[in-house]
Scaffold this active site. Structure first.
Site, PDB file in Angstrom:
ATOM      1  N   ASN A   9      -8.229 -39.130  10.514  1.00 14.37           N
ATOM      2  CA  ASN A   9      -8.562 -40.447  11.054  1.00 14.37           C
ATOM      3  C   ASN A   9     -10.051 -40.661  10.797  1.00 14.37           C
ATOM      4  O   ASN A   9     -10.891 -40.074  11.472  1.00 14.37           O
ATOM      5  CB  ASN A   9      -8.248 -40.472  12.564  1.00 14.37           C
ATOM      6  N   TRP A  10     -10.335 -41.495   9.813  1.00 13.12           N
ATOM      7  CA  TRP A  10     -11.740 -41.672   9.407  1.00 13.12           C
ATOM      8  C   TRP A  10     -12.499 -42.589  10.366  1.00 13.12           C
ATOM      9  O   TRP A  10     -13.707 -42.747  10.233  1.00 13.12           O
ATOM     10  CB  TRP A  10     -11.802 -42.249   7.993  1.00 13.12           C
ATOM     11  N   LYS A  11     -11.804 -43.231  11.279  1.00 13.96           N
ATOM     12  CA  LYS A  11     -12.449 -44.152  12.237  1.00 13.96           C
ATOM     13  C   LYS A  11     -13.318 -45.152  11.465  1.00 13.96           C
ATOM     14  O   LYS A  11     -12.946 -45.588  10.394  1.00 13.96           O
ATOM     15  CB  LYS A  11     -13.218 -43.356  13.289  1.00 13.96           C
ATOM     16  N   HIS A  96      -4.882 -45.233  20.227  1.00 16.84           N
ATOM     17  CA  HIS A  96      -5.935 -44.218  20.193  1.00 16.84           C
ATOM     18  C   HIS A  96      -6.839 -44.405  21.410  1.00 16.84           C
ATOM     19  O   HIS A  96      -7.069 -45.526  21.853  1.00 16.84           O
ATOM     20  CB  HIS A  96      -6.746 -44.342  18.897  1.00 16.84           C
ATOM     21  N   GLU A  98      -9.911 -44.439  21.724  1.00 22.65           N
ATOM     22  CA  GLU A  98     -11.038 -45.371  21.519  1.00 22.65           C
ATOM     23  C   GLU A  98     -10.563 -46.814  21.642  1.00 22.65           C
ATOM     24  O   GLU A  98     -11.293 -47.678  22.126  1.00 22.65           O
ATOM     25  CB  GLU A  98     -11.692 -45.084  20.157  1.00 22.65           C
ATOM     26  N   GLU A 168      -4.111 -36.282  22.397  1.00 21.82           N
ATOM     27  CA  GLU A 168      -5.549 -36.194  22.160  1.00 21.82           C
ATOM     28  C   GLU A 168      -6.286 -36.290  23.500  1.00 21.82           C
ATOM     29  O   GLU A 168      -6.551 -37.397  23.976  1.00 21.82           O
ATOM     30  CB  GLU A 168      -6.016 -37.337  21.258  1.00 21.82           C
ATOM     31  N   GLY A 174     -14.438 -35.719  19.589  1.00 18.11           N
ATOM     32  CA  GLY A 174     -15.820 -35.883  19.138  1.00 18.11           C
ATOM     33  C   GLY A 174     -16.827 -35.096  19.955  1.00 18.11           C
ATOM     34  O   GLY A 174     -18.028 -35.324  19.849  1.00 18.11           O
ATOM     35  N   SER A 214     -11.442 -32.475  18.212  1.00 16.75           N
ATOM     36  CA  SER A 214     -12.305 -31.405  17.688  1.00 16.75           C
ATOM     37  C   SER A 214     -11.542 -30.340  16.898  1.00 16.75           C
ATOM     38  O   SER A 214     -11.839 -29.153  17.001  1.00 16.75           O
ATOM     39  CB  SER A 214     -13.134 -30.778  18.817  1.00 16.75           C
ATOM     40  N   GLY A 235     -10.458 -36.039  13.360  1.00 16.80           N
ATOM     41  CA  GLY A 235     -11.489 -37.075  13.267  1.00 16.80           C
ATOM     42  C   GLY A 235     -12.654 -36.592  12.414  1.00 16.80           C
ATOM     43  O   GLY A 235     -12.573 -36.543  11.189  1.00 16.80           O
ATOM     44  N   GLY A 236     -13.737 -36.205  13.076  1.00 20.96           N
ATOM     45  CA  GLY A 236     -14.979 -35.844  12.379  1.00 20.96           C
ATOM     46  C   GLY A 236     -14.799 -34.903  11.199  1.00 20.96           C
ATOM     47  O   GLY A 236     -15.377 -35.135  10.124  1.00 20.96           O
TER      48      GLY A 236
HETATM   49  P1  13P Z   1     -12.509 -35.519  16.483  1.00 19.68           P
HETATM   50  O1  13P Z   1     -11.716 -34.630  15.556  1.00 19.68           O
HETATM   51  O2  13P Z   1     -13.774 -36.033  15.859  1.00 19.68           O
HETATM   52  O3  13P Z   1     -12.699 -34.889  17.822  1.00 19.68           O
HETATM   53  O4  13P Z   1     -11.607 -36.840  16.727  1.00 19.68           O
HETATM   54  C1  13P Z   1     -10.286 -36.689  17.072  1.00 19.68           C
HETATM   55  C2  13P Z   1      -9.597 -37.999  16.978  1.00 19.68           C
HETATM   56  O5  13P Z   1      -9.905 -38.914  17.731  1.00 19.68           O
HETATM   57  C3  13P Z   1      -8.571 -38.177  15.954  1.00 19.68           C
HETATM   58  O6  13P Z   1      -7.863 -39.343  16.124  1.00 19.68           O
END
Ligand code: 13P
Length: 260
Positions: A9-11, A96, A98, A168, A174, A214, A235-236
């Site tokens: 997930n590149w956000k 999600h 966010e 999640e 993050g 993470s 994510g990251g």
């Molecule tokens: P991180 O891997 O950066 O913690 O993010 C997880 C995420 O929100 C994937 O959708």
């Protein structure tokens, strides 16, 4: 048998040139290797077509990060499921944390989006997870169950197509603070039990439940060894070609060795 799914997930990251470079980097590390896991990439809307072109010679899956339930109309700033399907998406991340916490999406909204997503023949990746406060107050299972009900409770077993669930925990996103395999497994087992009670044993045994929060090359193995973790939403660490490729390889290996 559940085929593992590892999705990045590149956000809100990656311009088109950056996206192209990232996909090429991942491809150069994974092509020619025997990987059974499905690989998914969820770039921002502006880079969807670029990524679709770059992965045209792979079996990887293009994933949308969000969509609105209406088909078209005066909804400034929104994207429909039909638009995502047309550009080549097969899956869409919905609910999600966010979206829930920054943009105020309710359980009811997520439910409407899930219905529209399935009507378009797309596979929703439904995200659920508790905040740190909720965990510390002993509310984790209650919150996750409420989110599952809101997102999926309106579906009939026979009418519902395939969906994926991603657990999640908000406090792990993050932050570098991953849930321990035991913490993740406990919730994921509850999610599977909810699927069994709410839908059927068959649905419970074939639905993929991912973990997100993470995930890194260093922890994917222990997570994938858990019986109810069928993949990861990254994510990251998915913004780094080498790191993401390692997560896919390690995750796939752990799943195979674990008889998944
Ligand atoms: P991180 O891997 O950066 O913690 O993010 C997880 C995420 O929100 C994937 O959708």
């Amino acid at each position: 048998m559940r085929v593992p799914l590892i999705a990045g997930n590149w956000k809100m990251h990656m311009t088109r040139p950056e996206a192209r470079e990232l996909v090429r980097g991942i491809k150069s590390r994974l092509m020619g290797k025997e990987i059974r896991a499905q690989v998914g990439l969820a770039p921002p809307f502006t880079a969807l077509e670029t990524v679709a072109n770059e992965i045209a010679d792979t079996n990887w899956i293009l994933v949308g990060q969000n969509a609105f339930w209406e088909e078209k109309g005066a909804f400034t700033g929104e994207i429909s499921f039909g638009m995502l399907a047309e550009v080549g998406c097969k899956m869409v991340i919905l609910g999600h944390s966010e979206r829930r916490h920054i943009f105020g999406e309710s359980d009811q909204w997520v439910g409407k989006k899930v219905q529209a997503c399935l009507q378009w023949g797309l596979v929703p990746i439904v995200c659920v997870g508790e905040t740190l406060d909720e965990r510390e107050s002993g509310l984790t299972l209650k919150v996750v169950e409420r989110q599952l009900e809101g997102a999926l409770g309106g579906l009939e077993e026979n009418a519902a197509g395939e969906f994926v669930i991603a657990y999640e925990p908000v406090w792990a996103i993050g932050t570098g603070r991953t849930a321990t395999p035991e913490q993740a497994q406990e919730v994921q087992a509850m999610v599977r039990d909810w699927l069994r009670r709410r839908f059927s044993p068959m649905r419970a045994s074939r639905t993929r439940i991912l973990y997100g929060g993470s995930v890194k090359p260093e922890n994917i193995r222990e997570l994938m060894e858990c019986p109810d973790i069928d993949g990861a939403l990254v994510g990251g660490a998915s913004l780094d070609a080498l790191g993401f490729a390692k997560i896919v390889e390690e995750g796939d290996r752990a799943a195979r060795e674990g008889g998944k």
